[in-house]
Design an enzyme around this catalytic site. Structure first.
Site, PDB file in Angstrom:
ATOM      1  N   GLU A  62     -30.432  11.291 -27.016  1.00 26.20           N
ATOM      2  CA  GLU A  62     -31.642  11.782 -27.650  1.00 26.20           C
ATOM      3  C   GLU A  62     -31.368  12.896 -28.653  1.00 26.20           C
ATOM      4  O   GLU A  62     -31.980  12.940 -29.729  1.00 26.20           O
ATOM      5  CB  GLU A  62     -32.624  12.271 -26.576  1.00 26.20           C
ATOM      6  CG  GLU A  62     -33.910  12.879 -27.096  1.00 26.20           C
ATOM      7  CD  GLU A  62     -34.842  11.890 -27.794  1.00 26.20           C
ATOM      8  OE1 GLU A  62     -35.871  12.348 -28.326  1.00 26.20           O
ATOM      9  OE2 GLU A  62     -34.542  10.677 -27.817  1.00 26.20           O
ATOM     10  N   HIS A  73     -35.459  15.028 -42.599  1.00 26.30           N
ATOM     11  CA  HIS A  73     -36.696  15.784 -42.792  1.00 26.30           C
ATOM     12  C   HIS A  73     -36.446  17.111 -43.494  1.00 26.30           C
ATOM     13  O   HIS A  73     -37.339  17.625 -44.172  1.00 26.30           O
ATOM     14  CB  HIS A  73     -37.402  15.990 -41.452  1.00 26.30           C
ATOM     15  CG  HIS A  73     -38.087  14.760 -40.962  1.00 26.30           C
ATOM     16  ND1 HIS A  73     -39.436  14.710 -40.677  1.00 26.30           N
ATOM     17  CD2 HIS A  73     -37.621  13.508 -40.722  1.00 26.30           C
ATOM     18  CE1 HIS A  73     -39.766  13.493 -40.277  1.00 26.30           C
ATOM     19  NE2 HIS A  73     -38.673  12.746 -40.295  1.00 26.30           N
ATOM     20  N   THR A 198     -31.536   2.367 -36.222  1.00 30.27           N
ATOM     21  CA  THR A 198     -30.879   1.574 -35.184  1.00 30.27           C
ATOM     22  C   THR A 198     -30.471   2.427 -33.992  1.00 30.27           C
ATOM     23  O   THR A 198     -30.204   1.896 -32.910  1.00 30.27           O
ATOM     24  CB  THR A 198     -29.658   0.821 -35.753  1.00 30.27           C
ATOM     25  OG1 THR A 198     -29.209  -0.145 -34.797  1.00 30.27           O
ATOM     26  CG2 THR A 198     -28.513   1.764 -36.077  1.00 30.27           C
TER      27      THR A 198
END
EC number: 1.11.1.-
Length: 359
Positions: A62, A73, A198
């Site tokens: 994660e 971002h 992916t």
């Protein structure tokens, strides 16, 4: 949210701030590792630290997914007309502004996770360098990923990015491609950059199904995204979406509206299909797109090539395939110039994708 103790004014600039032109002879660092440029030696202790303590011993989990999201971002926050510094760490320096952007929902978690490391090394590298370095190192933990180039020497951000520069999954393809064109990305490069999905999962696109991956192998940097997004979406919509999610053909998998549209839009469909069974092409073009993204808004002539510090990823696990229970008849052909590659399905019952566990 963690409080960022690093001042916007970045002092104590070290040898890492020197240009690549000053170095040409490979060196052995004090830590014993070798690199082409002495300025890159400062990265090896950081590398060891984040592999052990941010990426859980070098896993593709994660924190890798979120670190990769953070690179984009932060970097996309640049417009020739509206301003912004691009890949300059402004999402850290001005976190209370930028994490409040709708497109940045949930990104404060990885900003918080990286904050102690950025503060720890704040006299060595800037936040902009750390964010891109962590992204390149993290994705390299995923089998099948390319070795993403990394360049050092971003100055500290001077201002927050303007709002509205980050593409969102419910945006039209025309709007997405126009936003990327502002920073000199072609439609083909946009598709290549989205290979990052992916190894991605979503917590905030549909809050009812947190940790939902975008393909069935989120721990492997493979081409399954480009296969599974091309399947006809019949059966497993979320229940709390309306934020850029569309119906997915696999239980447990989430499909972004923008991914589905890019896979079918005449401007991008053939580029999308070209990766479906071509791991080498995807690796090559994703690596190039990531390297380009990571220096948006920066003067590359003043940067040091530290790509040789990034670990070499392990080979891909598995081969391109249809998920169990699917056939070639489930592929929704969109590219008009060539047929979708012929693939066989995994044996067994219909595929159900497990959520990515939180860190």
């Amino acid at each position: 949210m963690a409080f960022n103790t690093l001042s916007v004014v970045f002092l104590a600039i070290t040898t890492a701030r020197l240009t690549s032109a000053a170095y040409s002879k490979p060196v052995t660092c004090a830590t014993g590792q070798k690199t082409a440029h002495a300025a890159c030696c400062v990265l090896f202790p950081i590398l060891d630290d984040i592999q052990a303590n941010l990426f859980d011993g070098g896993k593709c989990g994660e924190e890798v997914h979120e670190s990769l999201r953070l690179t984009f971002h932060d970097a996309i926050g640049f417009s020739p007309s509206l301003g912004g510094g691009g890949a300059d760490g402004s999402i850290f320096y001005f976190d209370k502004v930028e994490t409040a952007f709708g497109a940045n929902a949930g990104i404060d978690d990885i900003v918080d996770a990286q904050t102690p490391f950025i503060n720890k090394y704040n006299t060595t590298i800037t936040a902009g360098d750390f964010i891109q370095f962590a992204g390149a190192v993290g994705v390299g933990n995923c089998p099948g990923a390319p070795r993403v180039p990394f360049f050092l020497n971003r100055p500290a951000a001077k201002a927050a990015s303007p709002a509205g520069l980050i593409p969102e999954p419910f945006d039209s393809i025309t709007k997405i491609l126009a936003r990327f064109a502002e920073v000199n990305f072609s439609p083909e490069e946009v598709v290549a950059l989205l290979a990052s999905h992916t190894v991605a999962a979503a917590d905030h696109v549909d809050v009812t199904i947190p940790g939902s991956p975008f393909d069935s192998t989120p721990g492997v940097f493979d081409t399954q995204l480009f296969i599974e997004t091309q399947l006809r979406g019949t059966g497993f919509p979320g229940t709390g979406g309306n934020n850029g999610e569309v119906e997915s053909p696999l239980a447990g998998e989430i499909r972004l509206q923008s991914d589905a549209a890019l896979a079918r839009d005449p401007r991008t469909a053939c580029a999308w299909q070209s990766f479906a069974a071509n791991q080498a092409k995807m690796q090559r073009e994703f690596g190039a797109a990531m390297a380009k993204m990571a220096v948006i808004g920066q003067d590359k002539r003043k940067m040091v090539d530290c790509s040789d510090v990034i670990p070499i990823p392990k080979p891909v696990v598995g081969t391109p395939h249809l998920p169990a229970g699917k056939t070639m008849g489930d592929i929704e052909q969109a590219c008009t110039s060539s047929a979708f590659p012929t693939l066989t399905a995994d044996p067994g019952p219909a595929t159900s994708v497990a959520p990515v566990p939180p860190s």
